[in-house]
Write an enzyme that holds these catalytic residues in place. Sequence first.
Site, PDB file in Angstrom:
ATOM      1  N   SER B 242       0.841  -1.196   0.000  1.00 36.58           N
ATOM      2  CA  SER B 242       0.000   0.000   0.000  1.00 36.58           C
ATOM      3  C   SER B 242       0.882   1.255   0.000  1.00 36.58           C
ATOM      4  CB  SER B 242      -0.935  -0.059   1.197  1.00 36.58           C
ATOM      5  OG  SER B 242      -2.012   0.827   1.063  1.00 36.58           O
ATOM      6  N   ASP B 334      -8.793  -4.942  -6.137  1.00 40.07           N
ATOM      7  CA  ASP B 334      -8.338  -3.973  -5.137  1.00 40.07           C
ATOM      8  C   ASP B 334      -9.216  -2.722  -5.244  1.00 40.07           C
ATOM      9  OD1 ASP B 334      -6.970  -2.087  -3.568  1.00 40.07           O
ATOM     10  OD2 ASP B 334      -5.003  -2.855  -4.151  1.00 40.07           O
ATOM     11  N   HIS B 369      -7.079  -5.689  -1.661  1.00 42.38           N
ATOM     12  CA  HIS B 369      -5.917  -4.848  -1.368  1.00 42.38           C
ATOM     13  C   HIS B 369      -4.960  -5.477  -0.367  1.00 42.38           C
ATOM     14  CE1 HIS B 369      -3.706  -1.105  -1.065  1.00 42.38           C
ATOM     15  NE2 HIS B 369      -3.847  -1.104   0.238  1.00 42.38           N
TER      16      HIS B 369
END
Lengths: 471, 435
Positions: B242, B334, B369
């Site tokens: 991330s 995601d 994600h």
Amino acid sequence: MAAKDAAMFRARVSVTAIQLLINMEMKPCLSFYSKLPSLQQLSVRWKSGVRPAPFLTATPVRALIDEQISIRGSFLPPHSPITLSARMHSDEGDLWESFAHFNTSASGTFSSTNDHSVGGSYLGCEPMGLFWGMEPAPGSREGLRLRKRNVEAPYVVRISLLEGHVSPSEDQTTELAAVNAERWYLSPGVKRIDTLQNGIVGALFLPPGPGPFPAMLDLWGMGGGLQEYRASLLASKGFASLSLAYIGHKDLPGPPNRVNVGDSYFKAAFQLLQDHPQVISDRVGIIGLSFGCYVTLRIATRTGVKPACLVCINGPVGSTVTLSDSEGRTEIFDSYQKYWTYDDQGYVIFKEVSLPANLPPDSIVELEKLDCPLMYIVGEDDLSASSIENADMIEETLRSAGKPHLFTRLSYPGAGHLIEPPYSPNARASLWSVKPKKLITLWGGHPAPHAAAQEDAWEKVLNFLNANLRR
Amino acid sequence: MERNPLFVKLSAQPSRALVDERFVVLVQNAVPGSQLTVHALHQCEDGHSWQAFAHYIADAMGTVNVSEDSSLGGTYTGTEAMGLLWSLKPVPGSKPGLRMRKKNVQTPMLVTISVYQGHQTDGFVDQAPLATVVVERWYMAPGVRRIPVTEYGLTATLFLPAGPGPFPGLLDLWGGGGQLVEYRAALLASHGIASLALDYLTCKYSMETKKTVSNQYFEMAYRVLAEHPQILGSRIAMLGLSLGTSITFRTAVYSQVIKLRCAVCISGSHRQPHNSSLEEILSFFHSNADKIRFNEENEVIWRDLLLPIPSDSTNKVEVGQIKCPLLLIVGEDDQNWCAYESAMDMKEMMEKAGNSHLLTLLSYPEAGHLIEPPYTPHVRSSQFRDMSTRQIMMVLWGGQTLGHARAQEDSWKKLLVFLREHLYSSSKPAPLSHL
């Protein structure tokens, strides 16, 4: 080059290095090191400062002691000699160790489960050889035997990868890589409970969950004390298990070197297990090693309780004599010493004491009364008990009584007296007593066949228990 | 012959394992053909309970082998050896938006596995199971050393493998949630890589001065690794997830100080001003705040923040200049970052620049994600406190549980192979596009 030559070479070079140092100015910079080519040649291939250490793994790294572990190395030079070494401390603080010599493959790998050891504590392809091949480190106290005292903590074994074919305790060695493996006698969730009710000295191990469970009464021999490590393992396999002390324990009545409890004590212990709310009362078995075998047979024939099955390991059908407690204090019943023999090292052999012909006839249990399956395990190199003869006697009596189907015998050539849960080293001899004189007793058994016996017997015992206690 | 169900035997082997290791759950001695439910229960550190369950039919021998037999229903179906772990969900009645993350890595996760009679779907707490076992799932192997690091003003924890070393090193970066998250670094150290978990958002410095850390902060973290006597300075990698990927891309391409042997970027993007500080990166994100969307459940969807991806190099890290092997792991579902689109763009950039042999791209159709180490539960959304804005909201991560679980297992395996090849091997870094 041989380990000894390498050590000499290193010694010679160190002297040269020291002379170089004396002749040179000490400057902490790179050029200083570059002027010592001999040291650089010496430096381990892996420690050149550019490459990481070789990669060593052990799987599973936390395991029960009866589980196999697989040790692998990679990123090593191809076709090179390496030594795998294992070291651990017993609960008493003694150092135990083992090692094996391997040659890496063409791709620079090795595997303890697939490759052959060409030297060390064991030879050939023996996945668990590093564990059952352990011995006390040089300089240890005499007559040691490896037994887990605290089953709530694991053995931590440091498994190291060393350069070359070396003998770790004798040679100068460089550790290239290491892993720590934990070896447990207890599964997660198993509870340990002290049982001092009604004067019963023992430790109860309960599997996780509400139960109810089949159960096992666990008995050891004249060495005495409270040995918890087999009961904790049985609980880890789903059996509520009670390890019972009957000699040589501070909480038992009378002098510690005699059996001061009788049939009522053993009966009470068996019933403690039967009556436990989490135990299935008609699925309680008994396992006994050595004198514990006799206790097992006594409970099954003289106390009125009905065990569901019995496992007897290397023990007599009649009573042998109290010789010493776990702390080495001895009181000898003179009339039975006449059956002791000694080898040329002065080690005492108790085998003859339990020859059926030498057993006091009243002490021999009424084997024909046995009413449940019995598995008898014989170490054919048992030097402490006349296991073969006692097994023969049980088999013969049951056959005459029309119950041959109750009897199962497992017989292991080369195995000694102490057939215990697998992968622990066998003590061919160990300290029996310190006073009035130091005595080392010969248990028998040779490393590889004894290890094979332990592995096979344990699996067969568990199958036997499952077949008889879970149906 | 009717067998008493009380004699059912349950085992899970191994009973103590690392969290990324498989186990075999076996039910034996049940009545052949009987209906059974295998159930897993875990109480995490914050006290919430998670459970998973699956319905089986015992075979002719009275056996159920979770690794070989098919679940007919429950929190997972089909043959799933590890389904009891990755399909764990908060028990009914739990607070919404929970996410399972281990804070204390020095103790294991305890999972209670039970087998019940019949095909049950609820009320497990009120029933007596036929049998129970407990398994321990560890983030740290025995002998791994955990060392808190506070030099140079860092808020970090170093995990060193057992043994003399020297070891390759790794800088481990999480995302916008901040905190000092240790479990992935602990696990990597258990696989032979000295790993430094670094808090760069809620670190002591930032909490006290209310300022974002500069590039120097990361250089100091690198220095801690490179100067350690048991770590090889020439074999240091960076792993980011991330927001952590933003740092990783920037470092891999522009840093004059940090020399990475290889880099791993999970669920991230190269979209940021060239060679910028963390503060500049965060401002860039905020400047696009109007692109934030909400779904019907009022969950935040952030993935449009960095879209569309320009075809020129405006506000894109010039990955064509990367000199070390790069592993990209992205989930095509995601909903938090446009990781997939970014990865496709990076591939194109690298192909144009002629360094695509350094790229390994793993793209998973149903993953969201949060692609983390395997066998931990997937959540499609959860409560999240964004550390730069301090707001708590329900964030949509995306992913479908089964596909996400597969992605975690596959990507972790390949991540370890990638790291081992580049950090342990003696040969020059080689492309691993055959992964």
